[in-house]
Design a protein around this motif. Structure first.
Motif, PDB file in Angstrom:
ATOM      1  N   PRO A  83       0.834  -1.201   0.000  1.00  0.00           N
ATOM      2  CA  PRO A  83       0.000   0.000   0.000  1.00  0.00           C
ATOM      3  C   PRO A  83       0.872   1.255   0.000  1.00  0.00           C
ATOM      4  N   VAL A  84       0.481   2.223  -0.819  1.00  0.00           N
ATOM      5  CA  VAL A  84       1.249   3.470  -0.953  1.00  0.00           C
ATOM      6  C   VAL A  84       0.283   4.649  -0.966  1.00  0.00           C
ATOM      7  N   ARG A  85       0.596   5.649  -0.155  1.00  0.00           N
ATOM      8  CA  ARG A  85      -0.098   6.932  -0.261  1.00  0.00           C
ATOM      9  C   ARG A  85       0.940   7.926  -0.765  1.00  0.00           C
ATOM     10  N   PHE A  86       0.620   8.577  -1.880  1.00  0.00           N
ATOM     11  CA  PHE A  86       1.559   9.529  -2.474  1.00  0.00           C
ATOM     12  C   PHE A  86       1.471  10.881  -1.780  1.00  0.00           C
ATOM     13  N   LYS A  87       2.597  11.560  -1.731  1.00  0.00           N
ATOM     14  CA  LYS A  87       2.630  12.925  -1.177  1.00  0.00           C
ATOM     15  C   LYS A  87       1.793  13.855  -2.052  1.00  0.00           C
ATOM     16  N   THR A  88       1.959  13.718  -3.365  1.00  0.00           N
ATOM     17  CA  THR A  88       1.111  14.413  -4.339  1.00  0.00           C
ATOM     18  C   THR A  88       0.682  13.366  -5.365  1.00  0.00           C
ATOM     19  N   PRO A  89      -0.481  13.532  -5.973  1.00  0.00           N
ATOM     20  CA  PRO A  89      -0.979  12.498  -6.885  1.00  0.00           C
ATOM     21  C   PRO A  89      -0.008  12.175  -8.029  1.00  0.00           C
ATOM     22  N   VAL A  90       0.003  10.903  -8.389  1.00  0.00           N
ATOM     23  CA  VAL A  90       0.796  10.403  -9.516  1.00  0.00           C
ATOM     24  C   VAL A  90      -0.200   9.973 -10.587  1.00  0.00           C
ATOM     25  N   VAL A  91       0.038  10.417 -11.813  1.00  0.00           N
ATOM     26  CA  VAL A  91      -0.897  10.133 -12.899  1.00  0.00           C
ATOM     27  C   VAL A  91      -0.675   8.730 -13.460  1.00  0.00           C
ATOM     28  N   ASN A 124     -11.253  -8.125  -3.975  1.00  0.00           N
ATOM     29  CA  ASN A 124     -11.279  -7.770  -2.551  1.00  0.00           C
ATOM     30  C   ASN A 124     -10.875  -6.317  -2.348  1.00  0.00           C
ATOM     31  N   LEU A 125      -9.835  -5.883  -3.041  1.00  0.00           N
ATOM     32  CA  LEU A 125      -9.395  -4.491  -2.905  1.00  0.00           C
ATOM     33  C   LEU A 125     -10.450  -3.531  -3.449  1.00  0.00           C
ATOM     34  N   ILE A 126     -10.974  -3.828  -4.613  1.00  0.00           N
ATOM     35  CA  ILE A 126     -11.978  -2.933  -5.216  1.00  0.00           C
ATOM     36  C   ILE A 126     -13.218  -2.853  -4.341  1.00  0.00           C
ATOM     37  N   SER A 127     -13.597  -3.961  -3.693  1.00  0.00           N
ATOM     38  CA  SER A 127     -14.762  -3.906  -2.807  1.00  0.00           C
ATOM     39  C   SER A 127     -14.511  -2.962  -1.630  1.00  0.00           C
ATOM     40  N   LEU A 128     -13.278  -2.844  -1.188  1.00  0.00           N
ATOM     41  CA  LEU A 128     -12.936  -1.855  -0.157  1.00  0.00           C
ATOM     42  C   LEU A 128     -13.032  -0.437  -0.718  1.00  0.00           C
ATOM     43  N   PHE A 129     -12.504  -0.258  -1.923  1.00  0.00           N
ATOM     44  CA  PHE A 129     -12.404   1.079  -2.504  1.00  0.00           C
ATOM     45  C   PHE A 129     -13.760   1.704  -2.809  1.00  0.00           C
ATOM     46  N   ILE A 130     -14.769   0.879  -3.030  1.00  0.00           N
ATOM     47  CA  ILE A 130     -16.076   1.449  -3.379  1.00  0.00           C
ATOM     48  C   ILE A 130     -16.930   1.767  -2.149  1.00  0.00           C
ATOM     49  N   LYS A 131     -16.424   1.449  -0.964  1.00  0.00           N
ATOM     50  CA  LYS A 131     -17.166   1.785   0.251  1.00  0.00           C
ATOM     51  C   LYS A 131     -17.182   3.299   0.435  1.00  0.00           C
ATOM     52  N   LYS A 132     -18.338   3.804   0.756  1.00  0.00           N
ATOM     53  CA  LYS A 132     -18.514   5.247   0.939  1.00  0.00           C
ATOM     54  C   LYS A 132     -17.510   5.788   1.962  1.00  0.00           C
ATOM     55  N   ASP A 133     -16.780   6.799   1.566  1.00  0.00           N
ATOM     56  CA  ASP A 133     -15.840   7.547   2.420  1.00  0.00           C
ATOM     57  C   ASP A 133     -14.584   6.782   2.819  1.00  0.00           C
ATOM     58  N   PHE A 134     -14.482   5.498   2.509  1.00  0.00           N
ATOM     59  CA  PHE A 134     -13.319   4.741   2.984  1.00  0.00           C
ATOM     60  C   PHE A 134     -12.000   5.310   2.471  1.00  0.00           C
ATOM     61  N   LEU A 148      -2.202   1.734   8.059  1.00  0.00           N
ATOM     62  CA  LEU A 148      -2.293   0.276   7.986  1.00  0.00           C
ATOM     63  C   LEU A 148      -3.422  -0.243   8.870  1.00  0.00           C
ATOM     64  N   ARG A 149      -3.542   0.283  10.064  1.00  0.00           N
ATOM     65  CA  ARG A 149      -4.605  -0.146  10.980  1.00  0.00           C
ATOM     66  C   ARG A 149      -5.990   0.085  10.364  1.00  0.00           C
ATOM     67  N   ARG A 150      -6.181   1.256   9.759  1.00  0.00           N
ATOM     68  CA  ARG A 150      -7.469   1.595   9.131  1.00  0.00           C
ATOM     69  C   ARG A 150      -7.762   0.655   7.965  1.00  0.00           C
ATOM     70  N   LEU A 151      -6.764   0.413   7.127  1.00  0.00           N
ATOM     71  CA  LEU A 151      -6.905  -0.483   5.990  1.00  0.00           C
ATOM     72  C   LEU A 151      -7.294  -1.885   6.438  1.00  0.00           C
ATOM     73  N   LEU A 152      -6.587  -2.399   7.416  1.00  0.00           N
ATOM     74  CA  LEU A 152      -6.841  -3.776   7.860  1.00  0.00           C
ATOM     75  C   LEU A 152      -8.167  -3.900   8.614  1.00  0.00           C
ATOM     76  N   SER A 153      -8.498  -2.900   9.408  1.00  0.00           N
ATOM     77  CA  SER A 153      -9.770  -3.012  10.142  1.00  0.00           C
ATOM     78  C   SER A 153     -10.950  -3.003   9.176  1.00  0.00           C
ATOM     79  N   GLU A 154     -10.866  -2.216   8.117  1.00  0.00           N
ATOM     80  CA  GLU A 154     -11.956  -2.192   7.135  1.00  0.00           C
ATOM     81  C   GLU A 154     -12.020  -3.505   6.366  1.00  0.00           C
ATOM     82  N   SER A 155     -10.880  -4.063   6.019  1.00  0.00           N
ATOM     83  CA  SER A 155     -10.889  -5.332   5.268  1.00  0.00           C
ATOM     84  C   SER A 155     -11.396  -6.470   6.129  1.00  0.00           C
ATOM     85  N   GLU A 156     -11.115  -6.448   7.437  1.00  0.00           N
ATOM     86  CA  GLU A 156     -11.591  -7.505   8.323  1.00  0.00           C
ATOM     87  C   GLU A 156     -13.096  -7.447   8.517  1.00  0.00           C
TER      88      GLU A 156
END
Length: 160
Positions: A83-91, A124-134, A148-156
Motif C-alpha cells: 500500500p502506498v499513499r503519495f505525497k502528491t498524486p501520480v498520474v 477484494n481491494l476494489i470492494s474496499l475502494f467502493i465503500k462510501k468515504d473509505f 495500515l490499521r485503518r486499511l486492515l480493520s476495514e478489510s476484516e
C-alpha cells in the motif's frame, strides 16, 4: 494482524507520503525495494512498467483515485501487497480505456505468485475502494501505523 489482506502486507513496506515525479519513477522505485526484499525477480521492474503501459491500472474511484499496478506471476518470488499513499498524486492511465489520465493519491502494488488468486485479490481491494468515504478516511490517516490499521480493520469487516 489477521485476515487475508493482513497476510499479504509487510508493515515495513507500507508507504505514506511517498514523493514520486511520475508513474515510471514510482514503478522503478517500488520494484527495486521489492527486489531488495526478495519479493520479486530481476525481471519485475521492466515487466510491471510494460504491463502498466499495455493494461493501465488507474481507477477513477470517488475523490481519492487509486492504481493497482501488477504483472505476471513469473516475475514474482513471494506474494505481497504494497500500500502506498503519495505525497502528491501520480498520474496513471485509466483501467479499461488507457486514455484518460487518473491522478492517483494511492496505489496498491500487487505481487502474486498464483495466477488464480489475482482476480480475487483485485476484487477484494476494489470492494474496499467502493465503500462510501473509505478512501478519503484512509488517505487522511497521519502515520504509517494508523494508515495500515485503518486499511486492515476495514478489510476484516468484510471477512467477518
Amino acid at each position: 494482524m489477521s485476515g487475508f489482506l493482513a497476510s499479504m502486507i509487510n508493515p515495513e513496506l507500507v508507504f505514506t507520503d511517498l514523493a514520486c515525479s511520475d508513474r515510471q519513477a514510482f514503478l522503478q522505485y517500488i520494484s527495486r525495494i521489492l527486489m531488495k526484499n526478495n519479493y520479486v525477480k530481476g525481471s519485475f521492474e521492466e515487466a510491471i512498467i510494460e504491463r502498466e503501459k499495455r493494461y493501465p491500472t488507474g481507477l477513477p474511484t470517488v475523490n481519492q483515485h487509486v492504481a493497482l499496478p501488477h504483472t505476471d506471476v513469473q516475475h514474482a518470488r513471494n506474494p505481497i501487497i504494497v500500500p502506498v499513499r503519495f505525497k502528491t498524486p501520480v498520474v496513471f492511465k485509466e483501467m479499461g480505456n488507457g486514455i484518460n489520465d487518473i491522478p492517483c493519491s494511492m496505489a496498491f502494488v500487487l505481487v502474486v505468485t498464483e495466477p488464480e488468486k489475482q482476480i480475487d485479490i483485485l476484487q477484494n481491494l476494489i470492494s474496499l475502494f467502493i465503500k462510501k468515504d473509505f478512501l478519503d478516511e484512509l488517505y487522511e490517516e497521519k502515520t504509517r501505523e494508523s494508515f495500515l490499521r485503518r486499511l486492515l480493520s476495514e478489510s476484516e469487516k468484510d471477512e467477518g
